[in-house]
Write a protein that holds these residues in place. Structure first.
Motif, PDB file in Angstrom:
ATOM      1  N   GLY A  65      36.800 -12.568 -11.940  1.00 27.45           N
ATOM      2  CA  GLY A  65      35.829 -13.329 -12.714  1.00 27.45           C
ATOM      3  C   GLY A  65      35.519 -12.713 -14.055  1.00 27.45           C
ATOM      4  O   GLY A  65      35.339 -13.424 -15.054  1.00 27.45           O
ATOM      5  N   LEU A  66      35.465 -11.389 -14.112  1.00 22.00           N
ATOM      6  CA  LEU A  66      35.150 -10.720 -15.378  1.00 22.00           C
ATOM      7  C   LEU A  66      36.356 -10.666 -16.305  1.00 22.00           C
ATOM      8  O   LEU A  66      36.223 -10.840 -17.518  1.00 22.00           O
ATOM      9  CB  LEU A  66      34.653  -9.302 -15.108  1.00 22.00           C
ATOM     10  N   SER A  70      37.800 -14.756 -19.019  1.00 14.54           N
ATOM     11  CA  SER A  70      37.465 -14.426 -20.404  1.00 14.54           C
ATOM     12  C   SER A  70      38.728 -14.169 -21.218  1.00 14.54           C
ATOM     13  O   SER A  70      38.841 -14.600 -22.375  1.00 14.54           O
ATOM     14  CB  SER A  70      36.546 -13.200 -20.450  1.00 14.54           C
ATOM     15  N   LEU A  71      39.704 -13.484 -20.619  1.00 16.60           N
ATOM     16  CA  LEU A  71      40.952 -13.200 -21.333  1.00 16.60           C
ATOM     17  C   LEU A  71      41.719 -14.481 -21.622  1.00 16.60           C
ATOM     18  O   LEU A  71      42.207 -14.692 -22.746  1.00 16.60           O
ATOM     19  CB  LEU A  71      41.811 -12.246 -20.499  1.00 16.60           C
ATOM     20  N   VAL A  93      38.079  -2.941 -20.191  1.00 12.32           N
ATOM     21  CA  VAL A  93      37.053  -3.470 -19.292  1.00 12.32           C
ATOM     22  C   VAL A  93      37.563  -3.461 -17.853  1.00 12.32           C
ATOM     23  O   VAL A  93      36.848  -3.078 -16.917  1.00 12.32           O
ATOM     24  CB  VAL A  93      36.652  -4.899 -19.708  1.00 12.32           C
ATOM     25  N   ASN A  94      38.810  -3.863 -17.685  1.00 10.10           N
ATOM     26  CA  ASN A  94      39.428  -3.910 -16.369  1.00 10.10           C
ATOM     27  C   ASN A  94      39.437  -2.523 -15.711  1.00 10.10           C
ATOM     28  O   ASN A  94      39.033  -2.356 -14.556  1.00 10.10           O
ATOM     29  CB  ASN A  94      40.862  -4.435 -16.495  1.00 10.10           C
ATOM     30  N   LEU A 221      34.325 -10.334 -24.883  1.00 11.17           N
ATOM     31  CA  LEU A 221      34.816 -10.418 -23.514  1.00 11.17           C
ATOM     32  C   LEU A 221      33.708 -10.141 -22.500  1.00 11.17           C
ATOM     33  O   LEU A 221      33.598 -10.825 -21.479  1.00 11.17           O
ATOM     34  CB  LEU A 221      35.967  -9.430 -23.309  1.00 11.17           C
ATOM     35  N   LEU A 222      32.898  -9.144 -22.791  1.00  6.57           N
ATOM     36  CA  LEU A 222      31.807  -8.799 -21.881  1.00  6.57           C
ATOM     37  C   LEU A 222      30.731  -9.879 -21.881  1.00  6.57           C
ATOM     38  O   LEU A 222      30.156 -10.194 -20.837  1.00  6.57           O
ATOM     39  CB  LEU A 222      31.204  -7.448 -22.270  1.00  6.57           C
ATOM     40  N   GLN A 223      30.453 -10.426 -23.052  1.00  7.93           N
ATOM     41  CA  GLN A 223      29.427 -11.460 -23.157  1.00  7.93           C
ATOM     42  C   GLN A 223      29.818 -12.698 -22.358  1.00  7.93           C
ATOM     43  O   GLN A 223      29.003 -13.285 -21.645  1.00  7.93           O
ATOM     44  CB  GLN A 223      29.220 -11.842 -24.628  1.00  7.93           C
ATOM     45  N   TYR A 224      31.081 -13.083 -22.485  1.00  9.00           N
ATOM     46  CA  TYR A 224      31.567 -14.244 -21.742  1.00  9.00           C
ATOM     47  C   TYR A 224      31.752 -13.896 -20.268  1.00  9.00           C
ATOM     48  O   TYR A 224      31.358 -14.643 -19.373  1.00  9.00           O
ATOM     49  CB  TYR A 224      32.902 -14.716 -22.323  1.00  9.00           C
TER      50      TYR A 224
END
Length: 446
Positions: A65-66, A70-71, A93-94, A221-224
């Protein structure tokens, strides 16, 4: 309109055929693994395996999901000269999330073992950490490929990952050998490693990792992804919480009995998952090219197409629930028959709720989707706790049905307000497809 027409003629035929093949093979492999595994393990070990897979699925889907959505979203919409920066930020992030979740898996393993009165779970969780780290790279490579509207590598890597476990289970079954749950996890690790190497080979020329992080894309990416992360985590918790509560309130063996009914229902919903895989990147593009009307039409037609495939399967499985359960779980699991008949009714609502999340995420409504998911998970947990305590495993099936019914009503009201979606239109598309198939068959016959 010309752009949309071109996408329809190329994208849907190409990716649709690949996803149809992938999901057909996934169904076959998943069913085969389940069919022979349930005959290889005793009822207690099978129940422990169900609880283990429910727990690790939460980690896998939370990370997906994270990272994945987003990617795919930003690679689909950003200029090509920004792709390497986006991918590099996504890798960072991954890796960070993988380390955190792996540590949590190790620390929480004893708690789960005690909660479900299954101490053998502790070494299983610790072994799976290796698999989880490797699968992080696989997730990254598959998301890169999907963002490019390509699915061949995803198909091949998934086939390798799932096929490895099936091959081992078949070997154990036909050679009349005994296997341990730890051995199953180790085989999963090797299958994941092979799939990751293949996936990397297929996408290696499409990107280059940069030496430094682009803070802008990291923030984007983090925001989404934070809401998508929460949504995915809540969704998988919702799908697993009934089995987890059964394991805690009843027994691990009862969790295995309930899992049989749920698994049959999930198999019937394979077309729903296939449609979601295709719809997500396509919806993001439809929004730019055709606006809300194009997305609305996409939702109604995709749900209608899935329902057309589901209706016959649900009816047949309901009428022959007894033979289906006896065929899948042999004569050791007669308790699963009434559970299946209840969970199959829930299957009708899943395409609507599944595509709701897919559409909302693709048009930037991840925050709203997250809040809806949180409320539905809380409601599902409450219903499961109350009903399981009063009715045992049958209560879990009833809780599932009521939860999906409430979520269905809520999501349709939201989509009607945002996009003007008409629930009846999906049903019309579903029944129209039967007429089209009939006319084609009659035309060929003449």
């Amino acid at each position: 309109m010309r752009i949309i027409s071109s996408l329809n003629s190329n994208y849907w035929l190409r990716s649709g055929s690949i996803n149809l093949l992938q999901n057909a093979l996934t169904l076959i492999i998943s069913f085969s693994s389940f069919y022979f595994l349930i005959r290889t393990l005793d009822k207690t070990d099978f129940g422990v395996w169900v609880l283990f897979m429910s727990a690790v699925s939460i980690m896998e889907f939370a990370r997906t999901g994270l990272i994945s959505k987003s990617l795919i979203t930003y690679l689909s919409s950003a200029p090509s000269n920004a792709h390497n920066s986006i991918i590099t930020a996504s890798f960072a992030v991954n890796l960070s999330l993988t380390i955190v979740l792996a540590a949590a898996c190790h620390l929480l393993a004893p708690l789960f073992g005690k909660l479900w009165d299954s101490p053998q779970l502790v070494p299983l969780f610790n072994l799976y950490i290796v698999t989880f780290v490797i699968s992080g790279f696989l997730l990254q490579y598959q998301a890169i490929e999907q963002a490019q509207l390509q699915f061949r590598g995803v198909f091949l890597s998934n086939l390798i990952r799932q096929g490895t476990l099936l091959a081992f289970v078949l070997y154990v079954y036909f050679n009349d050998r005994h296997t341990s749950l730890s051995a199953l996890v180790q085989v999963m690790t090797w299958g994941t490693l092979a799939a990751t190497l293949v996936s990397h080979y297929l996408v290696r020329g499409t990107f280059k990792l940069w030496g430094k992080l682009d803070k802008y894309w990291l923030k984007q990416l983090l925001q989404y992804g934070k809401y998508s992360f929460g949504t995915s985590m809540m969704a998988v918790v919702s799908s697993s919480i009934d089995q987890m509560m059964i394991g805690g309130l009843v027994s691990a063996t009862s969790a295995g009995i309930y899992n049989i009914a749920v698994r049959v229902t999930n198999m019937i919903n394979i077309p729903t998952n296939a449609a979601a895989t295709i719809v997500f990147p396509q919806s993001a593009r439809r929004l730019e090219d055709g606006g809300n009307d194009a997305v609305k039409s996409l939702y109604e037609k995709s749900v209608g197409a899935v329902l057309a495939m589901l209706f016959p399967a649900i009816i047949i499985a309901s009428l022959f629930a007894g033979p289906v359960i006896h065929f899948i779980g042999d004569d050791r699991y007669p308790e699963s028959i009434p559970l299946l008949q209840i969970t199959l009714v829930s299957a009708f609502f899943i395409p609507f709720t599944k595509q709701f999340g897919t559409i909302l995420d693709s048009i930037g409504g991840v925050k709203l989707n997250f809040y809806v998911t949180v409320v539905s998970v809380a409601l599902n947990a409450l219903l499961n706790y109350v009903f399981i305590r009063h009715w045992g495993i049958v209560g879990a099936a009833v809780a599932m049905l009521i939860s999906y019914l409430i979520l269905f009503v809520a999501t349709q009201l939201i989509l009607k307000k945002i996009l003007g979606v008409r629930t009846g239109a999906a049903l019309v598309y579903a029944f129209k497809s039967y007429g089209e198939v009939y006319n084609r068959l009659r035309h060929r016959a003449t």
